[in-house]
Write a protein that holds these residues in place. Structure first.
Motif, PDB file in Angstrom:
ATOM      1  N   CYS A  23       0.836  -1.211   0.000  1.00 56.92           N
ATOM      2  CA  CYS A  23       0.000   0.000   0.000  1.00 56.92           C
ATOM      3  C   CYS A  23       0.864   1.251   0.000  1.00 56.92           C
ATOM      4  CB  CYS A  23      -0.933   0.010   1.204  1.00 56.92           C
ATOM      5  SG  CYS A  23      -2.265  -1.196   1.110  1.00 56.92           S
ATOM      6  N   ARG A  32      -1.343   0.633  -7.852  1.00 58.63           N
ATOM      7  CA  ARG A  32      -2.528   0.004  -7.253  1.00 58.63           C
ATOM      8  C   ARG A  32      -2.114  -1.294  -6.595  1.00 58.63           C
ATOM      9  NH1 ARG A  32      -7.577   0.268 -10.610  1.00 58.63           N
ATOM     10  NH2 ARG A  32      -8.546  -0.642  -8.778  1.00 58.63           N
ATOM     11  N   PRO A  81      -8.275  -1.104  -4.106  1.00 63.73           N
ATOM     12  CA  PRO A  81      -7.525  -2.294  -4.520  1.00 63.73           C
ATOM     13  C   PRO A  81      -8.336  -3.148  -5.487  1.00 63.73           C
ATOM     14  CG  PRO A  81      -8.428  -2.635  -2.347  1.00 63.73           C
ATOM     15  CD  PRO A  81      -8.758  -1.219  -2.729  1.00 63.73           C
TER      16      PRO A  81
END
Length: 155
Positions: A23, A32, A81
């Protein structure tokens, strides 16, 4: 197309470190996070109706888990996500999704520490090399016990 960071969602204690690192890297690079949950095959079920019900329940549980973790990933990475659910062995599932999506550029794993070793998935990936999905894929292995501050320094 943004660079995608693949994280295998498993039940290991190290998974959280891999997700946090992916992340953080996605946020800093405009990428992403792709979250892959691998469900075990249920070939042991003798009756197809029982097998189908077990698979339905496993998929439902995987979706709930991914949605819960996806909220955290969205907050940490700044982008929604991508969720993937595959059935079978983790290595085969990784190869399949990497082969299907050329924008997956990095596999992020977290290694266990202590006497139990780095974990079966990390060990298997190290043995086979970075040849996944018919192409070389960089693999980032982070220590599973990293704190939030340490991950921020790395990413």
């Amino acid at each position: 197309m943004p660079r995608k960071f693949l994280v295998v969602v498993d039940d290991s204690p190290e998974f959280e470190a891999a997700l946090r690192f992916a992340c953080r890297r996605a946020r800093s690079t405009g990428g992403r996070v792709v979250m892959l949950r691998v469900m075990p095959s249920n070939s042991d079920a003798h009756w197809s109706g029982v097998r189908e019900e077990i698979e339905r329940q496993q998929r439902e549980e995987a979706e709930v888990l991914l949605n819960r973790l996806g909220e955290e990933a969205l907050e940490r990475s700044g982008a929604a996500p991508i969720f993937l659910i595959e059935t079978g062995e983790a290595q085969a599932a990784i190869k399949k999704v990497v082969g299907d999506d050329p924008n997956i550029k990095i596999l992020v794993l977290a290694a266990g520490s202590g006497s139990r070793g780095p974990g079966p998935l990390v060990s298997a990936i190290i043995k086979q090399g970075a040849q996944l999905g018919g192409r070389k894929l960089p693999v980032t292995i982070v220590p599973g016990e990293l704190t939030e501050a340490e991950i921020e320094d790395l990413a």
